[in-house]
Design a protein around this motif. Structure first.
Motif, short mmCIF file in Angstrom:
data_model
loop_
_atom_site.label_atom_id
_atom_site.label_comp_id
_atom_site.label_asym_id
_atom_site.label_seq_id
_atom_site.Cartn_x
_atom_site.Cartn_y
_atom_site.Cartn_z
N THR A 39 0.81 -1.22 0.00
CA THR A 39 0.00 0.00 0.00
C THR A 39 0.85 1.27 0.00
O THR A 39 0.62 2.16 -0.83
CB THR A 39 -0.98 -0.01 1.18
OG1 THR A 39 -1.66 -1.28 1.19
CG2 THR A 39 -1.99 1.12 1.09
N PHE A 141 1.79 -5.72 13.40
CA PHE A 141 1.42 -7.13 13.59
C PHE A 141 0.50 -7.27 14.79
O PHE A 141 0.55 -8.26 15.52
CB PHE A 141 2.65 -8.01 13.73
CG PHE A 141 3.30 -8.37 12.42
CD1 PHE A 141 2.54 -8.80 11.34
CD2 PHE A 141 4.67 -8.29 12.26
CE1 PHE A 141 3.13 -9.13 10.13
CE2 PHE A 141 5.27 -8.62 11.05
CZ PHE A 141 4.49 -9.04 9.99
N TYR A 168 5.22 -11.08 -0.20
CA TYR A 168 6.40 -10.21 -0.15
C TYR A 168 7.70 -10.94 -0.47
O TYR A 168 8.73 -10.32 -0.66
CB TYR A 168 6.55 -9.58 1.25
CG TYR A 168 5.33 -8.83 1.72
CD1 TYR A 168 4.87 -7.71 1.02
CD2 TYR A 168 4.64 -9.22 2.85
CE1 TYR A 168 3.75 -7.02 1.44
CE2 TYR A 168 3.52 -8.54 3.29
CZ TYR A 168 3.08 -7.44 2.58
OH TYR A 168 1.98 -6.76 3.00
C1 GLP Z 1 1.56 -6.63 6.69
C2 GLP Z 1 2.33 -5.72 7.66
C3 GLP Z 1 1.61 -4.43 7.90
C4 GLP Z 1 1.06 -3.95 6.58
C5 GLP Z 1 -0.12 -4.84 6.23
C6 GLP Z 1 -0.79 -4.52 4.91
O1 GLP Z 1 1.46 -7.93 7.16
N1 GLP Z 1 2.65 -6.31 8.92
O2 GLP Z 1 2.50 -3.48 8.48
O3 GLP Z 1 0.62 -2.63 6.71
O4 GLP Z 1 0.24 -6.20 6.32
O5 GLP Z 1 0.05 -4.78 3.83
P1 GLP Z 1 -0.26 -4.36 2.32
O6 GLP Z 1 -0.11 -2.88 2.26
O7 GLP Z 1 0.80 -5.09 1.53
O8 GLP Z 1 -1.64 -4.80 2.02
#
Ligand code: GLP
Length: 249
Positions: A39, A141, A168
């Motif tokens: 994001t 988390f 990721y």
């Molecule tokens: C992850 C991280 C968060 C992050 C969230 C959303 O697991 N721990 O810090 O903001 O999930 O991630 P994304 O922006 O990739 O949807």
């Protein structure tokens, strides 16, 4: 809580980047705690572009880590550590002395938590905490069921987080625990911003904004923040019914 809805991911990222740039222009020694993830990626790319173009000086800022995957080395592309060095710290030439991340390989994770809390205290708190939202409503988390009174802590990751987190990593990896700042750290940040983009976040965003504030949905705590801002794109906001939006509780 303040709720802003932007046309699309580009527009959302532009405004989020401006929020960071404006803060650092106003407060050069700002303490920033930022989320990694898909994001905010464009937000950080725009911050780098704007900082270079407009000569915004980040050399007095402090960066505090939000969270990290326990046991994942910083050299792994999926680590939060790698993400920040690659997308923000190296392009902005942030020096190591300005950076305080969790060491997720430490044999003493409780000490890592205390280290982070001491740094935040010594710096007079976090000026801006910018978070994303997990598919299960987590921030950092802080998984569903977490106590809202916690500072930094180690958590067993929820099934959804373990599965979604694979995105990721270049290779599948066992994700079992996380280390994170807590919801109390979030509430104490002088400004809290939650970013969400895309229709896949629409349902969890509707619950965050319109359902009861509850540890079952950790992100809902933002509605108790005295300076909390949700920044969404239209797709992420598409399930909102209008009930409960912008209410301060
Ligand atoms: C992850 C991280 C968060 C992050 C969230 C959303 O697991 N721990 O810090 O903001 O999930 O991630 P994304 O922006 O990739 O949807």
């Amino acid at each position: 809580m303040n709720l802003s809805i932007y046309k699309d991911y580009n527009d959302l990222s532009e405004h989020a980047a401006e929020t960071i740039i404006a803060l650092v222009s106003r407060t050069p020694d700002a303490v920033l705690c930022l989320a990694s993830g898909d994001t905010p990626l464009l937000t950080y790319q725009l911050v780098v572009r704007k900082a270079i173009k407009n000569g915004i000086d980040f050399s007095q800022c402090t960066f505090v880590g939000l969270d990290e995957w326990v046991g994942v080395p910083p050299t792994n592309e999926g680590s939060c550590h790698y993400f920040f060095y690659h997308h923000l710290f190296q392009p902005l030439r942030i020096s190591n002395g300005q950076i305080h991340l969790f060491d997720a390989l430490s044999p003493d994770l409780a000490q890592e938590c205390r280290k982070m809390e001491k740094i935040i205290y010594a710096k007079n708190g976090i000026d801006l905490m910018l978070v994303g939202i997990g598919m299960n409503g987590h921030i950092g988390f802080n998984e569903p069921g977490v106590s809202p009174n916690r500072y930094a802590h180690v958590v067993e990751l929820d099934e959804i987080t373990r599965a979604v987190g694979q995105k990721y990593f270049p290779q599948p990896v066992v994700l079992s625990r996380g280390i994170t700042l807590g919801l109390q750290s979030f509430l104490e940040a002088k400004c809290a911003v939650l970013l969400a983009s895309g229709v896949k976040k629409a349902s969890v965003i509707r619950q965050t904004v319109e359902d009861e504030i509850s540890p079952a949905l950790p992100a809902s705590i933002i509605r108790n923040h005295s300076n909390g801002h949700m920044m969404l794109d239209e797709a992420a906001a598409s399930a909102l019914t209008g009930k409960g939006t912008s209410q301060a509780i």
